[in-house]
Design an enzyme around this catalytic site. Structure first.
Site, PDB file in Angstrom:
ATOM      1  N   HIS A  48       0.736  -1.262  -0.063  1.00 42.68           N
ATOM      2  CA  HIS A  48       0.136  -0.123  -0.112  1.00 42.68           C
ATOM      3  C   HIS A  48       0.759   1.356   0.088  1.00 42.68           C
ATOM      4  O   HIS A  48       0.353   2.234   0.030  1.00 42.68           O
ATOM      5  CB  HIS A  48      -0.859  -0.002   1.073  1.00 42.68           C
ATOM      6  CG  HIS A  48      -2.085  -1.108   1.254  1.00 42.68           C
ATOM      7  ND1 HIS A  48      -3.193  -1.163   0.142  1.00 42.68           N
ATOM      8  CD2 HIS A  48      -2.336  -2.227   1.926  1.00 42.68           C
ATOM      9  CE1 HIS A  48      -3.726  -2.092   0.246  1.00 42.68           C
ATOM     10  NE2 HIS A  48      -3.356  -2.668   1.456  1.00 42.68           N
ATOM     11  N   ARG A  73       6.915  -6.188   3.119  1.00 36.04           N
ATOM     12  CA  ARG A  73       5.725  -6.703   2.685  1.00 36.04           C
ATOM     13  C   ARG A  73       5.515  -6.472   1.059  1.00 36.04           C
ATOM     14  O   ARG A  73       5.633  -5.357   0.763  1.00 36.04           O
ATOM     15  CB  ARG A  73       4.363  -5.953   3.419  1.00 36.04           C
ATOM     16  CG  ARG A  73       3.101  -6.573   2.733  1.00 36.04           C
ATOM     17  CD  ARG A  73       1.896  -5.968   3.795  1.00 36.04           C
ATOM     18  NE  ARG A  73       1.705  -4.804   3.768  1.00 36.04           N
ATOM     19  CZ  ARG A  73       0.343  -4.298   4.171  1.00 36.04           C
ATOM     20  NH1 ARG A  73      -0.657  -5.082   4.733  1.00 36.04           N
ATOM     21  NH2 ARG A  73       0.243  -2.982   3.903  1.00 36.04           N
ATOM     22  N   ASP A  87      16.993 -11.398  -2.717  1.00 34.01           N
ATOM     23  CA  ASP A  87      18.210 -10.874  -3.166  1.00 34.01           C
ATOM     24  C   ASP A  87      18.882  -9.656  -2.770  1.00 34.01           C
ATOM     25  O   ASP A  87      19.796  -9.229  -2.826  1.00 34.01           O
ATOM     26  CB  ASP A  87      18.184 -11.089  -4.765  1.00 34.01           C
ATOM     27  CG  ASP A  87      18.712 -12.625  -5.256  1.00 34.01           C
ATOM     28  OD1 ASP A  87      18.730 -13.445  -4.353  1.00 34.01           O
ATOM     29  OD2 ASP A  87      18.246 -12.833  -6.357  1.00 34.01           O
ATOM     30  N   GLU A 152      -6.223 -12.621   6.484  1.00 34.22           N
ATOM     31  CA  GLU A 152      -6.956 -11.462   6.795  1.00 34.22           C
ATOM     32  C   GLU A 152      -8.490 -11.572   5.890  1.00 34.22           C
ATOM     33  O   GLU A 152      -9.156 -10.510   5.675  1.00 34.22           O
ATOM     34  CB  GLU A 152      -6.365 -10.394   6.244  1.00 34.22           C
ATOM     35  CG  GLU A 152      -5.602 -10.491   4.655  1.00 34.22           C
ATOM     36  CD  GLU A 152      -4.554  -9.257   4.430  1.00 34.22           C
ATOM     37  OE1 GLU A 152      -4.667  -8.392   4.864  1.00 34.22           O
ATOM     38  OE2 GLU A 152      -3.753  -9.671   3.617  1.00 34.22           O
ATOM     39  N   ASP A 178      -8.626  -5.748   6.564  1.00 32.78           N
ATOM     40  CA  ASP A 178      -9.407  -6.677   5.591  1.00 32.78           C
ATOM     41  C   ASP A 178     -10.245  -7.667   6.293  1.00 32.78           C
ATOM     42  O   ASP A 178     -11.495  -7.821   5.519  1.00 32.78           O
ATOM     43  CB  ASP A 178      -8.093  -6.987   4.793  1.00 32.78           C
ATOM     44  CG  ASP A 178      -7.443  -6.325   3.819  1.00 32.78           C
ATOM     45  OD1 ASP A 178      -8.081  -5.718   2.770  1.00 32.78           O
ATOM     46  OD2 ASP A 178      -6.486  -5.901   4.063  1.00 32.78           O
TER      47      ASP A 178
END
Length: 257
Positions: A48, A73, A87, A152, A178
């Site tokens: 987000h 995230r 990586d 969620e 959510d």
């Protein structure tokens, strides 16, 4: 030389409470400032916040020698983006919208090199190996990566027990916003039905060998979540901290007019 110790993962295994904060500015300077507060973990948000691989990599770099561990995230649970984020040198990944044990198992495999997983082997040119300087990275990295999955939705809660059985999942993060929307209470994670679902989920996770996580920006709610079993607890969002202070400041001066 082995892969670096994942202090966040080690703390979860030891049962230590880990306090975190969302880092949503998508800027390494802001994340470095946030790290000076010494949260245990910071979420570099690719779902987000306006982050891309380059800004994620830059923020992972500035946190490398800080007290705060980087938790990235990703926007979606796909093996290609997991590979790219690992990586960068990030060792802990938070994946949104995980609803089944099968999905969780696929994510766990994507986090690890063969034979335990299917992570791509081309790490010689990556930050994770210090560009080839960490000679034993491939043989030791699997033990240091940490997978956190977000449950969620109602479907995710229905399949929580199967998710908790997946080897390679280190923690389960409940997403109140959510979840409340999926339960018919958008914007109201304090609805009795939602609160009971969160309490039950945190308790079940805490009773397993996984760590329970959640976000709450209200101190009273956060304390309640901790009492219900949350072990990695996000207690702030940097953007909200700034805008809240800014609004209070200007409101105070407007009152003087």
């Amino acid at each position: 030389m082995p892969a670096p110790l994942n202090r966040f993962k080690a703390a979860l295994k030891e049962g230590k409470m880990q306090y975190g904060c969302w880092a949503s500015f998508a800027d390494p300077y802001a994340t470095e400032m946030l790290a000076s507060a010494e949260f245990d973990w910071l979420v570099i948000d690719g779902e987000h916040a306006p982050n891309d691989l380059q800004t994620i990599s830059q923020q992972v770099q500035v946190l490398q020698h800080e007290h705060s561990e980087a938790v990235v995230r990703i926007p979606i649970g796909r093996d290609w983006i997991i590979k790219q984020v690992l990586d960068t040198g990030c060792q802990t990944i938070l994946v949104p919208l995980v609803e089944t044990g099968e999905q969780a198992a696929e994510l766990a495999r994507a986090m690890r090199y063969p034979p335990q997983g299917n992570r791509g082997m081309g790490g010689a040119g990556a930050r994770a190996t210090r560009f080839g300087a960490i000679r034993d990275y491939v043989s030791t990295a699997n033990d240091q990566v940490c997978l956190l999955v977000q449950v969620e939705t109602v479907k995710g809660l229905e399949n929580l027990d199967s998710i908790l059985q997946v080897e390679g999942v280190d923690g389960v993060f409940i997403g109140p916003a959510d979840l409340s929307a999926d339960m018919g209470h958008p914007g109201d994670s304090g609805a009795p039905e939602v609160k009971e679902a969160i309490r039950d989920a945190l308790g079940r996770i805490n009773a397993s060998d996984k760590a329970a996580g959640i976000l709450a920006v209200d101190d009273t709610v956060a304390q309640q979540y901790a009492e219900w079993g949350a072990q990695f607890l996000a207690v702030g969002i940097d953007v909200l901290m700034l805008v809240s202070r800014a609004r209070k400041t200007i409101a105070r001066w407007r009152e003087r007019d």
